[in-house]
Scaffold this motif. Structure first.
Motif, PDB file in Angstrom:
ATOM      1  N   LYS A 221      51.389  -1.906  -7.639  1.00  0.00           N
ATOM      2  CA  LYS A 221      51.444  -1.267  -6.318  1.00  0.00           C
ATOM      3  C   LYS A 221      50.376  -1.817  -5.389  1.00  0.00           C
ATOM      4  O   LYS A 221      50.567  -1.878  -4.174  1.00  0.00           O
ATOM      5  CB  LYS A 221      51.270   0.248  -6.467  1.00  0.00           C
ATOM      6  CG  LYS A 221      52.428   0.952  -7.148  1.00  0.00           C
ATOM      7  CD  LYS A 221      52.155   2.452  -7.239  1.00  0.00           C
ATOM      8  CE  LYS A 221      53.285   3.183  -7.952  1.00  0.00           C
ATOM      9  NZ  LYS A 221      53.013   4.641  -8.074  1.00  0.00           N
ATOM     10  N   ARG A 222      49.260  -2.234  -5.973  1.00  0.00           N
ATOM     11  CA  ARG A 222      48.140  -2.737  -5.165  1.00  0.00           C
ATOM     12  C   ARG A 222      48.018  -4.256  -5.251  1.00  0.00           C
ATOM     13  O   ARG A 222      47.042  -4.840  -4.788  1.00  0.00           O
ATOM     14  CB  ARG A 222      46.833  -2.097  -5.636  1.00  0.00           C
ATOM     15  CG  ARG A 222      46.879  -0.567  -5.693  1.00  0.00           C
ATOM     16  CD  ARG A 222      45.592   0.014  -6.234  1.00  0.00           C
ATOM     17  NE  ARG A 222      44.479  -0.235  -5.324  1.00  0.00           N
ATOM     18  CZ  ARG A 222      44.099   0.575  -4.354  1.00  0.00           C
ATOM     19  NH1 ARG A 222      44.729   1.720  -4.171  1.00  0.00           N
ATOM     20  NH2 ARG A 222      43.079   0.262  -3.574  1.00  0.00           N
TER      21      ARG A 222
ATOM     22  N   GLN B  62      47.455  -6.070  -7.894  1.00  0.00           N
ATOM     23  CA  GLN B  62      46.301  -6.377  -8.730  1.00  0.00           C
ATOM     24  C   GLN B  62      46.757  -6.610 -10.172  1.00  0.00           C
ATOM     25  O   GLN B  62      47.857  -6.216 -10.554  1.00  0.00           O
ATOM     26  CB  GLN B  62      45.287  -5.224  -8.683  1.00  0.00           C
ATOM     27  CG  GLN B  62      44.703  -4.982  -7.303  1.00  0.00           C
ATOM     28  CD  GLN B  62      43.960  -3.661  -7.216  1.00  0.00           C
ATOM     29  OE1 GLN B  62      44.167  -2.765  -8.033  1.00  0.00           O
ATOM     30  NE2 GLN B  62      43.104  -3.528  -6.199  1.00  0.00           N
TER      31      GLN B  62
ATOM     32  N   CYS C 278      40.734   0.198  -9.732  1.00  0.00           N
ATOM     33  CA  CYS C 278      41.733  -0.395  -8.829  1.00  0.00           C
ATOM     34  C   CYS C 278      41.417  -0.077  -7.376  1.00  0.00           C
ATOM     35  O   CYS C 278      41.572  -0.925  -6.491  1.00  0.00           O
ATOM     36  CB  CYS C 278      43.128   0.105  -9.191  1.00  0.00           C
ATOM     37  SG  CYS C 278      43.784  -0.588 -10.731  1.00  0.00           S
ATOM     38  N   GLU C 279      40.977   1.156  -7.110  1.00  0.00           N
ATOM     39  CA  GLU C 279      40.647   1.542  -5.738  1.00  0.00           C
ATOM     40  C   GLU C 279      39.428   0.781  -5.217  1.00  0.00           C
ATOM     41  O   GLU C 279      39.266   0.634  -4.010  1.00  0.00           O
ATOM     42  CB  GLU C 279      40.388   3.049  -5.681  1.00  0.00           C
ATOM     43  CG  GLU C 279      41.641   3.888  -5.878  1.00  0.00           C
ATOM     44  CD  GLU C 279      41.336   5.375  -5.960  1.00  0.00           C
ATOM     45  OE1 GLU C 279      40.148   5.738  -5.835  1.00  0.00           O
ATOM     46  OE2 GLU C 279      42.283   6.165  -6.147  1.00  0.00           O
TER      47      GLU C 279
ATOM     48  N   LYS D 245      40.243  -5.337  -4.165  1.00  0.00           N
ATOM     49  CA  LYS D 245      41.240  -5.805  -3.207  1.00  0.00           C
ATOM     50  C   LYS D 245      42.402  -6.418  -3.980  1.00  0.00           C
ATOM     51  O   LYS D 245      42.360  -6.516  -5.198  1.00  0.00           O
ATOM     52  CB  LYS D 245      40.615  -6.841  -2.264  1.00  0.00           C
ATOM     53  CG  LYS D 245      39.464  -6.290  -1.432  1.00  0.00           C
ATOM     54  CD  LYS D 245      38.870  -7.374  -0.550  1.00  0.00           C
ATOM     55  CE  LYS D 245      37.710  -6.818   0.278  1.00  0.00           C
ATOM     56  NZ  LYS D 245      37.085  -7.853   1.140  1.00  0.00           N
ATOM     57  N   LYS D 246      43.410  -6.843  -3.266  1.00  0.00           N
ATOM     58  CA  LYS D 246      44.560  -7.447  -3.940  1.00  0.00           C
ATOM     59  C   LYS D 246      44.165  -8.781  -4.576  1.00  0.00           C
ATOM     60  O   LYS D 246      43.193  -9.422  -4.161  1.00  0.00           O
ATOM     61  CB  LYS D 246      45.724  -7.644  -2.976  1.00  0.00           C
ATOM     62  CG  LYS D 246      45.483  -8.686  -1.892  1.00  0.00           C
ATOM     63  CD  LYS D 246      46.726  -8.853  -1.028  1.00  0.00           C
ATOM     64  CE  LYS D 246      46.511  -9.942   0.022  1.00  0.00           C
ATOM     65  NZ  LYS D 246      47.725 -10.171   0.836  1.00  0.00           N
TER      66      LYS D 246
END
Length: 407
Positions: free
Chosen positions: A280-281, A283, A315-316, A319-320
């Motif tokens: 979703k991110r 990553q 994850c938060e 960055k991607k």
């Protein structure tokens, strides 16, 4: 004897007439002729060199004597004694300190001086040598040096002892502060958990009622135009219920079901869920689990919840196109779970507050993720350590309660 020899003998005789005076001097005096042969010598010379006048056979300064220059420690060569230099080079020397080996085999020290004796034409016809026995002073110097070295060593030893004690005290103070900080943190977590236990029932009951009616309304065709609003309200009630659940995770007396479990297997089971989180991110989620580990004694559901919370935090923070890595390893007989992100890191101030309930640096985040992790770790016999730098943050969970058998 020719006239020249007579003159030389006359000059030397004038010096020898001073014998009574010289004997009264507190120093050794030696008078030699141009050939270096002794013409006069007093008892202090013998004493300085540890010689017996009745048996001593030395009669010339050109004989071999044993001595070392005090300042360099080098051996005094036969041609470098002050008396020889006075005869051969016409040099005057004053106060040369020499350590000597006496004729009786003992060590001594002398203050050596020599001046040439010249005739009226300036020709060297002999030399006068004075020697002061400074052996006692040398012994005092050695004693002083010994005491100086002893005191120096003692000061170094005591300094090292004090430094070590200060460092130990500093470590103990830091450990005590760290422990007190952890205690305050856990007290805060328990307080929030106890409060949540008290009001969770009163809040959940009306929320459940509201949720039930909203679900019924969503099934009414005549209320279809309100479906977006009803769906939004149901989502918000779900979020509120999840926050209440998070509060309950902080309770000190929350029951759990610890048993021997394979940590690496739990991570393997969670990887699909975590990879979806990363997708979703945009990553990457990577695992590096040890092939063989002792089982930890813990509640598998709580450990799964802790891993999820730590992964979400990592994850938060990134960055991607950055990677979150989950590792397991055995260190000093303890099983470690390591979650490492590639974010920008956090400051020491933020790191110290990471376990405080409701503290957050992110929008739309209640600040309960890390407090939940600390509570779960506490209930399952584990410690959490956070290290951070500009290249990312690493959270290490150390499990102390393990089973000897391998999975």
């Amino acid at each position: 004897m020719d006239i020249q020899e007579t003159k030389k003998a006359s000059i030397l005789d004038k010096h020898l007439d001073l014998g009574m005076i010289i004997d009264s001097l507190p120093i050794g005096v030696l008078v030699v002729d141009a050939d270096g042969d002794f013409r006069y010598i007093n008892d202090l010379i013998y004493k300085a060199w540890g010689a017996d006048p009745s048996t001593n056979r030395s009669s010339s300064v050109h004989e071999s004597y044993t001595g070392w220059w005090r300042d360099t420690g080098e051996r005094v060569k036969d041609g470098d004694w002050a008396a020889v230099r006075a005869l051969t080079r016409g040099e005057s020397s004053y106060g040369e300190v020499i350590d000597i080996l006496r004729f009786d085999g003992t060590e001594g020290a002398i203050l050596n001086s020599a001046v040439p004796v010249r005739d009226q034409d300036g020709v060297v016809i002999g030399a006068i040598i004075t020697i002061s026995d400074i052996t006692h002073m040398r012994k005092l110097e050695k004693e002083l040096e010994l005491h100086k070295n002893y005191l120096h060593d003692l000061v170094e030893i005591k300094t090292e002892e004090l430094t070590e004690k200060n460092e130990k005290l500093h470590r103990e103070i830091i450990q005590k502060e760290h422990y007190q900080k952890k205690v305050r943190q856990m007290d805060q977590l328990h307080l929030v958990g106890e409060m949540a236990t008290g009001f969770a029932h009163e809040i959940r009951n009306p929320l459940t009622t509201v949720k039930g009616y909203l679900q019924l309304m969503s099934e009414k065709h005549d209320l279809a135009e309100y479906e977006p609003a009803i769906s939004l309200m149901l989502d918000e009630i779900g979020k509120a219920d999840q926050i209440i659940t998070s509060f309950l995770q902080l309770a000190k007396d929350k029951t759990n079901n610890p048993r021997p479990i394979a940590l690496s297997r739990i991570i393997d089971d969670m990887i699909p869920q975590l990879q979806k989180l990363g997708e979703k991110r945009k990553q990457t989620i990577k695992k590096e689990t040890a092939a063989v580990l002792p089982r930890i004694v813990a509640d598998p559901d709580e450990i799964s919840e802790m891993i999820l919370q730590l992964a979400q935090n990592g994850c938060e923070a990134m960055k991607k196109d950055e990677t979150l890595t989950l590792r397991t390893k055995l260190k000093n007989g303890k099983v470690l779970l390591i979650v490492q992100d590639e974010g920008r890191g956090i400051s020491e101030d933020i790191k110290d507050k990471a376990g405080t309930p409701f503290f957050t640096t992110k929008d739309h985040n209640p600040g309960l993720g890390m407090p939940i992790c600390y509570s779960i770790a506490k209930r399952n016999g584990a410690d959490i350590n956070v290290e951070s730098c500009p290249d990312g943050t690493t959270v290490a969970v150390t499990f102390h309660s393990i089973e000897n058998a391998c999975p």
